[in-house]
Scaffold this motif. Structure first.
Motif, PDB file in Angstrom:
ATOM      1  N   VAL A  37       1.564  -1.085  10.260  1.00 44.22           N
ATOM      2  CA  VAL A  37       0.003  -0.763  10.408  1.00 44.22           C
ATOM      3  C   VAL A  37      -0.447  -0.209   9.000  1.00 44.22           C
ATOM      4  CG1 VAL A  37      -1.685   0.555  11.718  1.00 44.22           C
ATOM      5  CG2 VAL A  37       0.276  -0.653  12.771  1.00 44.22           C
ATOM      6  N   PRO A  38       0.170   0.717   8.348  1.00 48.38           N
ATOM      7  CA  PRO A  38      -0.453   1.174   7.084  1.00 48.38           C
ATOM      8  C   PRO A  38      -0.371   0.086   6.005  1.00 48.38           C
ATOM      9  CG  PRO A  38       1.529   2.523   7.736  1.00 48.38           C
ATOM     10  CD  PRO A  38       1.049   1.733   8.936  1.00 48.38           C
ATOM     11  N   PHE A  39       0.770  -0.603   5.961  1.00 54.51           N
ATOM     12  CA  PHE A  39       1.004  -1.710   5.146  1.00 54.51           C
ATOM     13  C   PHE A  39      -0.218  -2.675   5.245  1.00 54.51           C
ATOM     14  CE2 PHE A  39       2.368  -5.942   4.115  1.00 54.51           C
ATOM     15  CZ  PHE A  39       2.957  -5.582   2.648  1.00 54.51           C
ATOM     16  N   THR A  40      -0.629  -3.035   6.425  1.00 56.06           N
ATOM     17  CA  THR A  40      -1.765  -4.117   6.690  1.00 56.06           C
ATOM     18  C   THR A  40      -3.030  -3.439   6.118  1.00 56.06           C
ATOM     19  OG1 THR A  40      -0.544  -4.965   8.451  1.00 56.06           O
ATOM     20  CG2 THR A  40      -2.814  -5.362   8.363  1.00 56.06           C
ATOM     21  N   LEU A  41      -3.071  -2.254   6.547  1.00 52.60           N
ATOM     22  CA  LEU A  41      -4.496  -1.521   6.004  1.00 52.60           C
ATOM     23  C   LEU A  41      -4.532  -1.514   4.497  1.00 52.60           C
ATOM     24  CD1 LEU A  41      -6.793   1.023   7.327  1.00 52.60           C
ATOM     25  CD2 LEU A  41      -5.361   2.178   5.580  1.00 52.60           C
ATOM     26  N   ILE A  42      -3.505  -1.027   3.568  1.00 52.27           N
ATOM     27  CA  ILE A  42      -3.505  -1.039   2.293  1.00 52.27           C
ATOM     28  C   ILE A  42      -3.852  -2.493   1.803  1.00 52.27           C
ATOM     29  CG2 ILE A  42      -2.156  -0.674   0.228  1.00 52.27           C
ATOM     30  CD1 ILE A  42      -0.463   1.351   1.924  1.00 52.27           C
ATOM     31  N   GLN A  43      -3.299  -3.634   2.333  1.00 48.80           N
ATOM     32  CA  GLN A  43      -3.463  -4.688   1.953  1.00 48.80           C
ATOM     33  C   GLN A  43      -4.765  -5.229   2.209  1.00 48.80           C
ATOM     34  OE1 GLN A  43      -1.185  -6.580   0.305  1.00 48.80           O
ATOM     35  NE2 GLN A  43       0.571  -5.239   0.569  1.00 48.80           N
ATOM     36  N   SER A  44      -5.666  -4.951   3.157  1.00 44.98           N
ATOM     37  CA  SER A  44      -6.800  -5.152   3.541  1.00 44.98           C
ATOM     38  C   SER A  44      -7.834  -4.543   2.951  1.00 44.98           C
ATOM     39  CB  SER A  44      -7.096  -4.799   5.139  1.00 44.98           C
ATOM     40  OG  SER A  44      -7.132  -3.685   5.378  1.00 44.98           O
ATOM     41  N   ALA A  45      -7.575  -3.515   2.410  1.00 46.99           N
ATOM     42  CA  ALA A  45      -8.526  -2.647   1.385  1.00 46.99           C
ATOM     43  C   ALA A  45      -8.225  -3.182  -0.177  1.00 46.99           C
ATOM     44  CB  ALA A  45      -8.092  -1.019   1.370  1.00 46.99           C
ATOM     45  N   GLY A  46      -7.538  -4.339  -0.341  1.00 52.60           N
ATOM     46  CA  GLY A  46      -7.428  -4.691  -1.555  1.00 52.60           C
ATOM     47  C   GLY A  46      -6.390  -4.070  -2.645  1.00 52.60           C
ATOM     48  N   ALA A  47      -5.794  -2.930  -1.953  1.00 51.02           N
ATOM     49  CA  ALA A  47      -4.892  -2.256  -2.743  1.00 51.02           C
ATOM     50  C   ALA A  47      -3.468  -2.581  -2.651  1.00 51.02           C
ATOM     51  CB  ALA A  47      -5.067  -0.840  -2.152  1.00 51.02           C
ATOM     52  N   ALA A  48      -3.126  -3.721  -3.015  1.00 50.74           N
ATOM     53  CA  ALA A  48      -1.820  -4.481  -2.892  1.00 50.74           C
ATOM     54  C   ALA A  48      -1.116  -3.793  -3.956  1.00 50.74           C
ATOM     55  CB  ALA A  48      -1.804  -5.910  -3.017  1.00 50.74           C
ATOM     56  N   ARG A  49      -1.583  -3.433  -5.148  1.00 57.13           N
ATOM     57  CA  ARG A  49      -0.852  -2.805  -6.168  1.00 57.13           C
ATOM     58  C   ARG A  49       0.054  -1.513  -5.477  1.00 57.13           C
ATOM     59  NH1 ARG A  49      -2.429   1.398  -9.483  1.00 57.13           N
ATOM     60  NH2 ARG A  49      -1.355   1.442 -11.605  1.00 57.13           N
ATOM     61  N   LEU A  50      -0.522  -0.756  -4.843  1.00 58.67           N
ATOM     62  CA  LEU A  50       0.077   0.445  -4.160  1.00 58.67           C
ATOM     63  C   LEU A  50       1.254  -0.136  -3.683  1.00 58.67           C
ATOM     64  CD1 LEU A  50      -2.906   2.417  -2.735  1.00 58.67           C
ATOM     65  CD2 LEU A  50      -1.645   2.697  -5.032  1.00 58.67           C
ATOM     66  N   THR A  51       1.328  -0.925  -2.639  1.00 63.11           N
ATOM     67  CA  THR A  51       2.282  -1.363  -1.732  1.00 63.11           C
ATOM     68  C   THR A  51       3.402  -1.978  -2.936  1.00 63.11           C
ATOM     69  OG1 THR A  51       1.262  -3.379  -1.267  1.00 63.11           O
ATOM     70  CG2 THR A  51       1.305  -1.700   0.264  1.00 63.11           C
ATOM     71  N   ALA A  52       2.903  -2.691  -3.749  1.00 62.68           N
ATOM     72  CA  ALA A  52       4.019  -3.513  -4.638  1.00 62.68           C
ATOM     73  C   ALA A  52       4.630  -2.200  -5.603  1.00 62.68           C
ATOM     74  CB  ALA A  52       3.257  -4.218  -5.951  1.00 62.68           C
ATOM     75  N   LEU A  53       4.115  -1.470  -6.193  1.00 69.17           N
ATOM     76  CA  LEU A  53       4.747  -0.054  -6.868  1.00 69.17           C
ATOM     77  C   LEU A  53       5.649   0.705  -5.796  1.00 69.17           C
ATOM     78  CD1 LEU A  53       1.657   1.254  -8.908  1.00 69.17           C
ATOM     79  CD2 LEU A  53       3.459  -0.232  -9.553  1.00 69.17           C
ATOM     80  N   ALA A  54       5.139   0.931  -4.507  1.00 64.93           N
ATOM     81  CA  ALA A  54       6.131   1.492  -3.628  1.00 64.93           C
ATOM     82  C   ALA A  54       7.233   0.845  -3.447  1.00 64.93           C
ATOM     83  CB  ALA A  54       5.432   1.628  -2.369  1.00 64.93           C
ATOM     84  N   HIS A  55       7.295  -0.631  -3.392  1.00 65.62           N
ATOM     85  CA  HIS A  55       8.653  -1.585  -3.185  1.00 65.62           C
ATOM     86  C   HIS A  55       9.278  -1.332  -4.525  1.00 65.62           C
ATOM     87  CE1 HIS A  55       6.563  -3.771   0.104  1.00 65.62           C
ATOM     88  NE2 HIS A  55       7.225  -2.831   0.673  1.00 65.62           N
ATOM     89  N   LEU A  56       8.620  -1.326  -5.771  1.00 60.87           N
ATOM     90  CA  LEU A  56       9.582  -1.124  -6.927  1.00 60.87           C
ATOM     91  C   LEU A  56      10.022   0.175  -7.081  1.00 60.87           C
ATOM     92  CD1 LEU A  56       6.852  -2.884  -9.354  1.00 60.87           C
ATOM     93  CD2 LEU A  56       9.218  -3.832  -8.712  1.00 60.87           C
ATOM     94  N   ILE A  57       9.642   1.239  -6.379  1.00 59.67           N
ATOM     95  CA  ILE A  57      10.408   2.406  -6.560  1.00 59.67           C
ATOM     96  C   ILE A  57      11.604   2.474  -5.479  1.00 59.67           C
ATOM     97  CG2 ILE A  57      10.040   4.938  -5.821  1.00 59.67           C
ATOM     98  CD1 ILE A  57       6.985   4.872  -6.523  1.00 59.67           C
ATOM     99  N   GLU A  58      11.249   1.683  -4.397  1.00 55.71           N
ATOM    100  CA  GLU A  58      12.186   1.814  -3.447  1.00 55.71           C
ATOM    101  C   GLU A  58      13.511   0.802  -3.908  1.00 55.71           C
ATOM    102  OE1 GLU A  58      10.776   0.224   0.274  1.00 55.71           O
ATOM    103  OE2 GLU A  58       9.121   1.410   0.057  1.00 55.71           O
TER     104      GLU A  58
END
Length: 410
Positions: free
Chosen positions: A285-306
């Motif tokens: 749900v938060p992943f979808t919200l971030i993507q829908s807000a056009g902030a895909a950069r945030l999830t990408a950086l999170a995955h690169l940290i993980e």
């Protein structure tokens, strides 16, 4: 209402996705032999390499299918999507089963080619209906070079997540094959595949939430927070009984599905996966919200940290504790990913982190912990009673929430 821009946008994005799919296919084919060589105790390496070649051929069709499905979702054509998904989902299982039952010999590459045929058909069907839902825009279905930059920027960050996340989803099996054995992968992958089928639930929900979130975020609608909270809450209420049941009756289910010897090896793993899948499904749900807000950069950086954290934990825990260590590393990744997704979405919702992790959240978390703790009970009858008590405990707050929702609607 800017319909004239849709056709060029779809055309340009489709060409880009086709190119990316071809590139991915070429890279997969080029590294097929090397990839298979990393796995120990493969009975027939030529057969395995041929299977990878088949998957490489399917890559462009798989990537394009995602784009066509995105067009249908943007048009709210979820009925069409589900009508396609149901038969194709059945074919994914029945096609390989037919090869195993009737092909002599039942080869891995034959199974792969059957799956490739299904992906090609799925791509064609998705493309046909995507074309049909764009009746006005398709007359200007043209390539626009000026769209390359915005598509590449937003799509680039999306691609980072769409590469890193699946990589982390499957690298554990290769690590087990390299450190333990190829046969140990079966004990690990079988319960994991069973449990992760629950991704269907958040997948169906978030497909609908994405356009709704995107609209509300564009309008800066305060109801976004309400919708977000309801989505997380009801997803939790729907999945907790299922995941607790998988944990409580893990051994019994594996005995019925395969045999007792297999169940002895995989029961602990299935219980770990059941906890992890609940956490991960909520993170959709938060992943979808971030993507829908056009902030895909945030999830990408999170995955690169993980990624480095997960790879280090996976290698160490698998070396020390075998396949159970790999499962624990997977659970830790699911937990970290969910934590980061909820943290990152809070400013987009205009809320503090404290409001995201409220007392209600901790209370529901304690209820989940209590439910999963029943897995330590040896008696089947007591575990059945425990399951009924869990359902009763969930029914009470669910009924209160439903009555409150109905009263507001009226």
């Amino acid at each position: 209402k800017e319909d004239e821009k849709v056709g060029p946008l779809v055309a340009t994005a489709t060409v880009l996705m086709a190119m990316l799919g071809l590139l991915a296919g070429v890279l997969m084919a080029a590294t097929a032999s090397w990839g298979v060589s990393l796995i120990h105790e493969v009975p027939d390496r030529r057969e395995a390499v041929n299977a990878v070649y088949a998957m490489a051929l399917a890559m462009p069709f798989i990537v394009l299918t995602s784009g066509f499905r995105g067009i249908l979702e943007a048009r709210d054509a979820f009925g069409i999507i589900n009508l396609i998904r149901l038969p194709m989902g059945l074919f994914t299982f029945l096609g390989p089963l037919a090869v195993v039952l009737y092909a002599q010999p039942a080869r891995l590459d034959y199974i792969a080619w059957i799956l490739v045929a299904g992906r090609v058909i799925a791509c064609g069907v998705h493309g046909y209906y995507a074309w049909r839902v764009l009746p006005r825009e398709r007359i200007i279905f043209t390539w626009k070079a000026n769209l390359l930059k915005p598509l590449s920027v937003s799509g680039g960050w999306l691609t980072v997540s769409n590469i890193v996340s699946p990589f982390m989803g499957y690298v554990d099996r290769f690590v087990i094959g390299a450190i333990v054995s190829a046969s140990a992968v079966a004990y690990y992958a079988t319960p994991q595949e069973l449990v992760t089928k629950l991704w269907i639930v958040p997948g169906a929900l978030t497909a609908v939430l994405f356009p709704a979130f995107a609209t509300q975020m564009a309008r800066r609608d305060e109801q976004t927070w309400v919708l977000f909270g309801k989505a997380v809450y009801w997803l939790f209420m729907a999945l907790l009984p299922l995941t607790v049941a998988l944990s409580l009756f893990a051994h019994d289910l594996l005995v019925l599905w395969i045999n007792s010897a297999f169940a002895d090896q995989s029961t602990g793993l299935m219980r770990v996966f059941a906890i992890g899948i609940l956490i991960n499904c909520l993170a959709h749900v938060p992943f979808t919200l971030i993507q829908s807000a056009g902030a895909a950069r945030l999830t990408a950086l999170a995955h690169l940290i993980e990624l480095p954290l997960f790879l280090g934990a996976l290698w160490w825990l698998t070396s020390v504790h075998g396949i159970l260590g790999a499962a624990i590393a997977w659970l830790l990744r699911m937990t970290l990913d969910a934590f980061l997704m909820f943290i990152l979405c809070s400013p987009l919702l205009g809320r503090s982190v404290k409001s995201i992790f409220s007392i209600k959240v901790f209370a529901l978390g304690f209820l989940a912990l209590l439910g999963f703790s029943g897995s330590m009970i040896s008696s089947l009858n007591i575990r059945i009673v425990w399951m009924f008590l869990m359902i009763f405990a969930l029914a009470w707050p669910a009924m209160i929430s439903w009555q409150s929702f109905r009263s507001r609607s009226i």
